[in-house]
Design a protein around this motif. Structure first.
Motif, PDB file in Angstrom:
ATOM      1  N   PRO A  58       9.398  -0.828   2.929  1.00  0.00           N
ATOM      2  CA  PRO A  58      10.178  -1.737   2.076  1.00  0.00           C
ATOM      3  C   PRO A  58       9.344  -2.714   1.270  1.00  0.00           C
ATOM      4  O   PRO A  58       9.805  -3.225   0.243  1.00  0.00           O
ATOM      5  N   PHE A  59       8.095  -3.014   1.728  1.00  0.00           N
ATOM      6  CA  PHE A  59       7.267  -4.005   1.032  1.00  0.00           C
ATOM      7  C   PHE A  59       6.327  -3.376   0.010  1.00  0.00           C
ATOM      8  O   PHE A  59       5.729  -4.086  -0.799  1.00  0.00           O
ATOM      9  N   LEU A  60       6.159  -2.070   0.032  1.00  0.00           N
ATOM     10  CA  LEU A  60       5.155  -1.414  -0.811  1.00  0.00           C
ATOM     11  C   LEU A  60       5.513  -1.550  -2.283  1.00  0.00           C
ATOM     12  O   LEU A  60       6.581  -1.116  -2.721  1.00  0.00           O
ATOM     13  N   ARG A  61       4.582  -2.155  -3.048  1.00  0.00           N
ATOM     14  CA  ARG A  61       4.823  -2.380  -4.478  1.00  0.00           C
ATOM     15  C   ARG A  61       3.825  -1.646  -5.372  1.00  0.00           C
ATOM     16  O   ARG A  61       4.167  -1.266  -6.482  1.00  0.00           O
ATOM     17  N   GLN A  62       2.605  -1.454  -4.893  1.00  0.00           N
ATOM     18  CA  GLN A  62       1.597  -0.819  -5.742  1.00  0.00           C
ATOM     19  C   GLN A  62       0.787   0.185  -4.931  1.00  0.00           C
ATOM     20  O   GLN A  62       0.431  -0.065  -3.790  1.00  0.00           O
ATOM     21  N   VAL A  63       0.512   1.335  -5.568  1.00  0.00           N
ATOM     22  CA  VAL A  63      -0.358   2.352  -5.002  1.00  0.00           C
ATOM     23  C   VAL A  63      -1.455   2.629  -6.013  1.00  0.00           C
ATOM     24  O   VAL A  63      -1.181   2.831  -7.208  1.00  0.00           O
ATOM     25  N   GLN A  64      -2.698   2.611  -5.545  1.00  0.00           N
ATOM     26  CA  GLN A  64      -3.842   2.838  -6.425  1.00  0.00           C
ATOM     27  C   GLN A  64      -4.676   3.988  -5.868  1.00  0.00           C
ATOM     28  O   GLN A  64      -5.092   3.962  -4.714  1.00  0.00           O
ATOM     29  N   PHE A  65      -4.904   5.012  -6.709  1.00  0.00           N
ATOM     30  CA  PHE A  65      -5.704   6.158  -6.311  1.00  0.00           C
ATOM     31  C   PHE A  65      -6.968   6.204  -7.165  1.00  0.00           C
ATOM     32  O   PHE A  65      -6.890   6.108  -8.397  1.00  0.00           O
ATOM     33  N   GLU A  66      -8.109   6.379  -6.514  1.00  0.00           N
ATOM     34  CA  GLU A  66      -9.370   6.559  -7.219  1.00  0.00           C
ATOM     35  C   GLU A  66     -10.120   7.730  -6.592  1.00  0.00           C
ATOM     36  O   GLU A  66     -11.147   7.555  -5.939  1.00  0.00           O
ATOM     37  N   PRO A  67      -9.626   8.951  -6.800  1.00  0.00           N
ATOM     38  CA  PRO A  67     -10.337  10.116  -6.250  1.00  0.00           C
ATOM     39  C   PRO A  67     -11.497  10.532  -7.143  1.00  0.00           C
ATOM     40  O   PRO A  67     -11.366  10.589  -8.369  1.00  0.00           O
TER      41      PRO A  67
END
Length: 482
Positions: A172-181
């Motif tokens: 419920p708190f997740l606002r941002q996902v950042q991927f750097e593969p």
């Protein structure tokens, strides 16, 4: 005698005596600290309230992962402040580091029940420790606030996403996902199937931002309910360059976007490929801000975008090829004419247009309020299109011109005067009956060689003259999210 003292086990009496002596020293130290506090001979940092000190420590952990451990060793006051769960809320999990599992478990216990910022680092391997660490982190997914994943290859990323998709733990708190593969050139290394399954509107309803930075765009649909998407591409392998078709495929699955930023580097190895049918269109009906920063050819992608709600458009060319900008004019004109977006801010950075292209763009921008031009060869004749109460872009009130080397200060003064002269407007009564162009309230001029001191003084007499400190997204700095 020395062997007798140092090479044998101490007796029980000696141990008790040593403990009594240590306790006596501790009492003495405590007494000294109390006396120092009473006398006021105390460091400023010791005077900071515990709550404020904890807040300072929170800021430290964004750039220094070991900050909680370090600050807690300074003194007793700092140790108490460092016990605040928020200080431990940034969990940095290096899957390849020895002891990472125990360290992460300790970090999570110190953070207690506060929302977490998770950063995961991993090589291309997937070991037993990696799997155990991922399982541990997913167990606490209900507390995630921001997730950042740096991986070499995709095994660890795929394993993490698969676990999230399988468990479907509410986030419920997740606002941002950042991927750097860090992706290579091997076939199939750019395939991330469980991405959309891992983050659904049901299990992550607050997720709005995805930041993706790599050499290759993932062959995976982004979460459906995204609002902000930031795609940044590093040096790409020539065997797998970025293209219009790849971008179109990625954007067709996120119709709810409000902001979109596409960034390519100047030294992009594989040139941008404009490889799709001109009739293909990608509809982003809710998009309000669009930023394209990259090689000139990337702006050709504009003709495939349908953005009827767009309000802010930022275009930058990162090339210095003698103003090889001929594709920009037709693409931009077609884009503005096709959807007629209600654009209020237009920024052209190192992108030049012909007089006819400027005229067509201005005619298609009746709602434009702010115009920013950087290194443009806009001419006096083009500027005259905006003159007077019936000029193009009638809502234009802010003009920002930098390194525009053909523009004369005289014409800029006349533009402001023609817009701001109430006599030319026929007076306030006429304006109330027949709406006309807005007044120019702000003019910024930097390094325009034909705008002199006399012109600046005249502009100051026509409008308010002030020093403006723009925020971090000033377009002469590195613009993040508009």
């Amino acid at each position: 005698m020395d062997k007798d003292i140092y090479r044998r086990e101490p007796s029980r009496e000696e141990i008790l005596e040593a403990k009594r002596e240590i306790k006596g020293h501790e009492h003495a130290i405590r007494d000294l600290e109390e006396r120092i506090a009473l006398l006021g001979v105390i460091a400023l940092a010791r005077r900071i309230p515990e709550e404020l000190l904890s807040k300072i420590f929170e800021y430290c952990i964004d750039d220094w992962t070991r900050a909680p451990m370090a600050v807690s060793q300074v003194c007793s006051a700092w140790r108490r402040a460092a016990r605040a769960p928020r200080v431990w809320a940034h969990v940095y999990a290096d899957l390849d580091s020895p002891g990472a599992l125990a360290r992460t478990r300790f970090w999570l216990s110190m953070a207690r029940h506060v929302p977490l910022d998770i950063t995961i680092m991993s090589s291309h391997l997937l070991t037993t420790q990696h799997c155990a660490l991922l399982d541990l982190l997913v167990q606490h997914a209900t507390r995630w606030r921001r997730l950042t994943v740096h991986t070499i290859g995709l095994p660890a990323l795929n394993a993490l996403l698969a676990r999230i998709a399988r468990v479907q733990t509410p986030m419920p708190f997740l606002r941002q996902v950042q991927f750097e593969p860090d992706l290579g050139e091997l076939p199939g290394t750019d395939d991330v199937r469980p991405l959309r399954d891992a983050f659904t509107p049901e299990n992550s309803p607050s997720l709005t931002d995805v930041v993706y930075s790599s050499r290759i765009l993932l062959h995976a649909p982004f979460p459906l309910h995204l609002r902000h998407l930031d795609l940044s591409f590093k040096e790409s392998p020539s065997s797998n360059p970025l293209s219009s078709s790849i971008l179109a495929n990625a954007l067709e699955g996120v119709p709810s976007l409000r902001t979109l930023a596409l960034t390519m580097p100047l030294d992009y190895e594989g040139p941008f490929q404009h490889d799709i049918d001109l009739t293909r269109s990608v509809s982003l009906p809710e998009l309000e801000t669009l930023a394209l920063y990259g090689p000139t050819d990337m702006n050709l992608f504009l003709v495939h975008l349908h953005t009827p709600a767009l309000r802010r458009l930022h275009l930058r060319s990162l090339e210095d090829l003698g103003y090889r900008q001929s594709p920009i004019g037709p693409s931009l004109v077609h884009f503005l004419a096709a959807a007629s977006p209600p654009i209020e801010l237009l920024e052209l950075h190192d992108i030049d247009l012909t007089h006819d292209a400027f005229a067509a763009c201005f005619a298609a921008l009746p709602t434009l309020r702010e115009l920013r031009l950087h290194e443009s060869s806009i001419s006096d004749a083009t500027l005259r299109l905006l003159y007077g109460p019936r000029g193009l872009c009638p809502r234009l009130s802010k003009i920002d011109l930098r390194w525009c080397q053909l523009l004369s200060g005289r014409e800029l003064v006349e533009l402001v005067r023609s817009r701001n002269d109430m006599n030319a407007h026929g007076g306030p009564e006429a304006a109330a009956v027949d709406p006309v162009a807005d007044l120019v309230s702000e003019v910024a001029v930097l390094n325009c060689c034909f705008v002199g001191e006399k012109d600046v003084m005249q502009l100051a007499s026509l409008t308010v003259c002030r020093i403006t400190m723009r925020p971090a997204n000033d377009y002469c700095r590195k613009l993040r999210k508009p």
